[in-house]
Design a protein around this motif. Structure first.
Motif, PDB file in Angstrom:
ATOM      1  N   GLU A 620       0.834  -1.211   0.000  1.00  0.00           N
ATOM      2  CA  GLU A 620       0.000   0.000   0.000  1.00  0.00           C
ATOM      3  C   GLU A 620       0.866   1.257   0.000  1.00  0.00           C
ATOM      4  O   GLU A 620       0.583   2.216  -0.723  1.00  0.00           O
ATOM      5  CB  GLU A 620      -0.910  -0.006   1.238  1.00  0.00           C
ATOM      6  N   GLN A 621       1.919   1.240   0.812  1.00  0.00           N
ATOM      7  CA  GLN A 621       2.793   2.411   0.894  1.00  0.00           C
ATOM      8  C   GLN A 621       3.502   2.648  -0.431  1.00  0.00           C
ATOM      9  O   GLN A 621       3.668   3.789  -0.874  1.00  0.00           O
ATOM     10  CB  GLN A 621       3.819   2.196   2.023  1.00  0.00           C
ATOM     11  N   SER A 622       3.934   1.573  -1.073  1.00  0.00           N
ATOM     12  CA  SER A 622       4.624   1.722  -2.352  1.00  0.00           C
ATOM     13  C   SER A 622       3.678   2.229  -3.434  1.00  0.00           C
ATOM     14  O   SER A 622       4.045   3.069  -4.254  1.00  0.00           O
ATOM     15  CB  SER A 622       5.241   0.380  -2.769  1.00  0.00           C
ATOM     16  N   GLU A 623       2.430   1.699  -3.429  1.00  0.00           N
ATOM     17  CA  GLU A 623       1.456   2.145  -4.430  1.00  0.00           C
ATOM     18  C   GLU A 623       1.063   3.604  -4.215  1.00  0.00           C
ATOM     19  O   GLU A 623       0.724   4.317  -5.159  1.00  0.00           O
ATOM     20  CB  GLU A 623       0.220   1.254  -4.384  1.00  0.00           C
ATOM     21  N   ALA A 624       1.125   4.063  -2.952  1.00  0.00           N
ATOM     22  CA  ALA A 624       0.757   5.453  -2.660  1.00  0.00           C
ATOM     23  C   ALA A 624       1.780   6.443  -3.205  1.00  0.00           C
ATOM     24  O   ALA A 624       1.454   7.593  -3.489  1.00  0.00           O
ATOM     25  CB  ALA A 624       0.594   5.639  -1.152  1.00  0.00           C
ATOM     26  N   PHE A 625       3.037   5.988  -3.351  1.00  0.00           N
ATOM     27  CA  PHE A 625       4.065   6.867  -3.900  1.00  0.00           C
ATOM     28  C   PHE A 625       4.023   6.744  -5.429  1.00  0.00           C
ATOM     29  O   PHE A 625       4.519   5.774  -5.996  1.00  0.00           O
ATOM     30  CB  PHE A 625       5.453   6.486  -3.371  1.00  0.00           C
ATOM     31  N   THR A 626       3.405   7.717  -6.079  1.00  0.00           N
ATOM     32  CA  THR A 626       3.252   7.647  -7.544  1.00  0.00           C
ATOM     33  C   THR A 626       4.300   8.459  -8.278  1.00  0.00           C
ATOM     34  O   THR A 626       4.780   8.051  -9.336  1.00  0.00           O
ATOM     35  CB  THR A 626       1.858   8.143  -7.937  1.00  0.00           C
ATOM     36  N   SER A 627       4.652   9.598  -7.729  1.00  0.00           N
ATOM     37  CA  SER A 627       5.608  10.453  -8.433  1.00  0.00           C
ATOM     38  C   SER A 627       6.194  11.443  -7.431  1.00  0.00           C
ATOM     39  O   SER A 627       5.569  11.785  -6.419  1.00  0.00           O
ATOM     40  CB  SER A 627       4.922  11.202  -9.575  1.00  0.00           C
ATOM     41  N   TYR A 628       7.398  11.920  -7.719  1.00  0.00           N
ATOM     42  CA  TYR A 628       8.039  12.893  -6.836  1.00  0.00           C
ATOM     43  C   TYR A 628       7.593  14.313  -7.180  1.00  0.00           C
ATOM     44  O   TYR A 628       7.276  15.109  -6.302  1.00  0.00           O
ATOM     45  CB  TYR A 628       9.555  12.764  -6.967  1.00  0.00           C
ATOM     46  N   SER A 629       7.543  14.614  -8.482  1.00  0.00           N
ATOM     47  CA  SER A 629       7.234  15.988  -8.902  1.00  0.00           C
ATOM     48  C   SER A 629       5.812  16.137  -9.431  1.00  0.00           C
ATOM     49  O   SER A 629       5.368  17.245  -9.708  1.00  0.00           O
ATOM     50  CB  SER A 629       8.222  16.436  -9.984  1.00  0.00           C
ATOM     51  N   GLY A 630       5.088  15.018  -9.596  1.00  0.00           N
ATOM     52  CA  GLY A 630       3.762  15.079 -10.181  1.00  0.00           C
ATOM     53  C   GLY A 630       3.716  14.284 -11.468  1.00  0.00           C
ATOM     54  O   GLY A 630       4.756  13.991 -12.082  1.00  0.00           O
ATOM     55  N   SER A 631       2.496  13.943 -11.937  1.00  0.00           N
ATOM     56  CA  SER A 631       2.384  13.110 -13.128  1.00  0.00           C
ATOM     57  C   SER A 631       1.006  13.273 -13.743  1.00  0.00           C
ATOM     58  O   SER A 631       0.054  13.697 -13.077  1.00  0.00           O
ATOM     59  CB  SER A 631       2.613  11.641 -12.758  1.00  0.00           C
ATOM     60  N   PRO A 632       0.860  12.919 -15.048  1.00  0.00           N
ATOM     61  CA  PRO A 632      -0.456  12.950 -15.690  1.00  0.00           C
ATOM     62  C   PRO A 632      -1.390  11.963 -15.006  1.00  0.00           C
ATOM     63  O   PRO A 632      -0.974  10.879 -14.588  1.00  0.00           O
ATOM     64  CB  PRO A 632      -0.156  12.535 -17.135  1.00  0.00           C
ATOM     65  N   GLU A 633      -2.643  12.316 -14.906  1.00  0.00           N
ATOM     66  CA  GLU A 633      -3.608  11.456 -14.248  1.00  0.00           C
ATOM     67  C   GLU A 633      -3.740  10.139 -15.012  1.00  0.00           C
ATOM     68  O   GLU A 633      -3.867  10.107 -16.226  1.00  0.00           O
ATOM     69  CB  GLU A 633      -4.966  12.153 -14.175  1.00  0.00           C
ATOM     70  N   GLY A 634      -3.668   9.003 -14.277  1.00  0.00           N
ATOM     71  CA  GLY A 634      -3.829   7.682 -14.876  1.00  0.00           C
ATOM     72  C   GLY A 634      -2.587   7.142 -15.547  1.00  0.00           C
ATOM     73  O   GLY A 634      -2.634   6.060 -16.137  1.00  0.00           O
ATOM     74  N   SER A 635      -1.497   7.873 -15.510  1.00  0.00           N
ATOM     75  CA  SER A 635      -0.278   7.404 -16.187  1.00  0.00           C
ATOM     76  C   SER A 635       0.518   6.473 -15.283  1.00  0.00           C
ATOM     77  O   SER A 635       0.345   6.451 -14.061  1.00  0.00           O
ATOM     78  CB  SER A 635       0.593   8.602 -16.573  1.00  0.00           C
TER      79      SER A 635
END
Length: 679
Positions: A620-635
């Protein structure tokens, strides 16, 4: 223990593999992906100076359609001149194509950081002061995980960190460093370069709690978070320390791990079956062991039977030959027996006469010896008397000589001493005496004193000689006493011997007469039994022939039985060995495998369930980290971090920062780290 390899693998392998193996790139359903690399520039002590994020966004539908929220400043297109469109935090691109390459800066706290400290010869020192110095250097790199949340595990609160894998490298060239070590890391030498490398997962040990040791024991992965590099430095100068970090995990593999309950049920069934199988192999081993022992005894008995049958056959053969020879020679033998018995009778008469003469002669000689001993005793008494007189005369003479010497020399030496003493005193008192005269007088007194000492020593010597003469006299008395006693004992023993010889002579004469009488009786018996012996030998010959034939048949049967019993005994031994090995194997399997496994099942099942619970939280913790600076939705986003310290030199020269180009963007993180050291 074998328990580890059965129970622990049910969860540990899946978790450890997921944390250590690289993830396979995934793509979003609409074909939009983002790859970002965060370059974190550090001071030599690990504090952050700046951050640059290099991003590559790809969209199968075209880059114009992509909108992403970013937390960056100073965004710049590094591919072409098209400027990015930033509306608040939303970034868009007014350009054709499917890819956008851009950079930006960030002031966020990186999820992974490092605290680096330095020591020189055991004393802490700043990196600026360390430059150019020599000695034993310690560089300690303590890794920290800055992304965490609180969760409940096993009914207790625990800090769960976002899992990151960190790889660190540092180059310690041989012209400045030697004897390089790093506990928990590796030192790789290549030419003049000495590369120190290590891998860690900061925060994972705290996330796992007491289950951390379970993972470490299972896969051998160390939970170490601090590494100390030690080396002998000459003119200390250090290039950049590089740290690469990624949070990409193959989450699908982690999700496959399930509860350990099924393992427990299977082991219960396995233990029951193992107990039954072990009991069966034990009984089989005991039975085959007893069978082999008895077969060994039977084989030995058959071997003895064969040996005895062979000996019997040989004996009966000899018996037949002997009986035949006895029959052939019986007539001649009986004649010789008659003749011999007659000669024995005559010889026994002669023996009787000789014994009578011999005993008479021996008794006479013993009497003569007794008379001679009496004469020698008288002579010994005379010698003893003469020696006693001579001994006393010697003692008296030595005593008188010592006394005369002592009296005479004592008086003379006293008078002489008085005269010399008076002379020495007169010379010393005379004022007209010269120094030479005084020295001569002193020398005279010294020589007199030495002479007196020598004479006293001689007097003692004479006294010692007198004492020795007295001791010698006592020794002589003792010798004569001993000789007299032994001489008396000899006379007594001779008298006893003389008496015994008389008795033995009588017995010898009586025995000789008995022999003579027996020889006469033997001659009569030989004449009477000769005819009976001839008839008996004939019957003996027939019986021996029958016995020899039966012995031959017994020998052949024993040989056949021996061959069969040997094969059977060998087979029994093999069976015992193999069933014994089977039982030992089953015992080892039961006592070192199944029994310990099942005895620890309750505790280990709880550990595994807790580990699986932590695994779910890590996912869960790993999945919660998606990007450091931000990312396109759903990417689908791939984020990596590269931390680099500044060099330590006596005079630092500023160098321009070169960011990744399109080509380096497409390389993997570890390829980029490796490229740093390519000349």
């Amino acid at each position: 223990m074998k328990t580890s390899h059965v129970l622990k693998k049910s969860a540990c392998i899946a978790l450890s593999a997921a944390l250590l193996l690289p993830a396979v790139p995934a793509f979003a359903a609409d074909g939009t992906t983002k790859d970002e690399t965060v370059y974190v520039f550090l001071n030599p002590d690990g504090t952050v100076t700046s951050q640059t994020v290099s991003s590559w966004v790809h969209s199968d539908g075209g880059i114009r359609s992509v909108r992403e929220e970013v937390a960056l400043q100073n965004i710049r297109n590094v591919k072409n001149a098209a400027a990015p469109q930033l509306d608040g935090d939303v970034l868009t691109w007014d350009m054709d194509g499917n890819d956008a390459y851009y950079t930006g800066t960030s002031d966020k706290t990186p999820p992974v950081s490092a605290v680096i400290s330095y020591k020189l010869d055991g004393e802490e020192i700043s990196p600026q002061e360390l430059a150019g110095k020599s000695g034993r250097v310690e560089i300690t790199i303590a890794l920290q995980n800055n992304l965490s949340r609180q969760a409940t595990v096993g009914g207790e609160s625990r800090t769960i960190y976002t899992p990151f894998i960190v790889a660190g490298v540092a180059d310690l060239p041989t012209d400045h460093f030697s004897n390089v070590t790093c506990e928990g890391g590796s030192v790789l030498s290549e030419g003049q370069n000495q590369i120190v490398a290590f891998v860690a997962s900061p925060g994972l040990k705290e996330s796992l709690g007491h289950s951390a040791s379970l993972v470490e024991d299972t896969v051998g992965f160390s939970m170490q978070e601090q590494f100390t590099i030690q080396a002998d430095a000459t003119d200390f100068e250090l290039g950049s320390i590089m740290l690469g970090a990624t949070g990409e995990l193959p989450l699908e593999k982690l999700k496959e791990a399930s509860s350990a309950g099924e393992v427990s049920e299977a082991l219960d069934s396995l233990k029951s079956a193992t107990d039954q199988l072990f009991d069966g192999t034990s009984q089989l081993a005991d039975a085959t062991g007893l069978f082999a022992d008895k077969m060994g005894q039977f084989d030995q008995g058959v071997a003895k039977l064969g040996s005895g049958a062979g000996e019997l056959k040989g004996g009966t053969g000899l018996l037949v030959s002997g009986v035949q020879e006895l029959g052939d020679k019986l007539g001649l033998g009986m004649g010789q027996l008659r003749e011999g018995s007659a000669q024995l009778s005559a010889g026994s008469q002669e023996l009787l006469a000789g014994v009578n003469g011999y005993t008479t002669q021996v008794e006479g000689k013993v009497g003569e010896l007794a008379e001679k001993l009496d004469g020698m005793g008288t002579q010994l008494d005379g010698v003893k008397t003469q020696v006693a007189a001579d001994k006393q005369a010697l003692i008296d003479g030595m005593t008188q000589a010592g006394t005369e010497v002592k009296v005479t020399l004592g008086g003379d030496m006293t008078a002489l001493g008085q005269s010399i003493g008076a002379y020495v005193a007169a010379v010393n008192a005379d004022p007209a005496a010269t120094q030479a005269e005084k020295e001569a007088a002193a020398l005279m007194w010294q020589q007199f004193s030495q002479l007196k000492t020598d004479l006293e020593s001689h007097g003692k010597t004479l006294q010692s000689i007198s004492t020795a003469a007295q001791s010698l006299g006592k020794t002589v008395d003792g010798v004569f006493a001993t000789v007299g006693k032994e001489f008396g004992d000899a006379k007594t023993e001779l008298a006893a011997t003389q008496k015994a010889l008389a008795e033995y002579g009588k017995k010898l004469r009586d025995g000789a007469k008995d022999v003579s009488d027996g020889a006469a009786a033997l001659q009569e018996g030989v004449d009477a039994g000769a005819n009976d012996a001839k008839d008996g030998v004939g019957r003996l010959q027939q019986g021996a022939a029958d016995l020899n034939e039966g012995a031959a048949e017994l020998q052949q049967g024993a040989e056949d039985a021996r061959a069969a019993s040997s094969q059977l005994a060998e087979a029994a031994d093999t069976l015992r060995d193999k069933t014994g090995e089977l039982n030992e194997g089953m015992e080892a399997y039961k006592t070192t495998g199944i029994d310990p496994m099942c005895s620890e099942l309750g505790d280990l099942t709880g550990d595994l369930d807790e580990l699986l619970e932590v695994k779910d939280l890590l996912v869960e913790q790993s999945e919660a980290f998606t990007s450091y600076s931000g990312s396109p939705e759903g990417s689908e986003v791939s984020t990596k971090f590269l931390l680099k310290t500044s060099e330590i030199k006596e005079k630092e020269e500023a160098k321009p920062v070169v960011l990744a180009t399109e080509n380096t963007q497409k390389k993997g993180l570890w390829e980029r780290i490796k490229g740093i050291f390519v000349k």
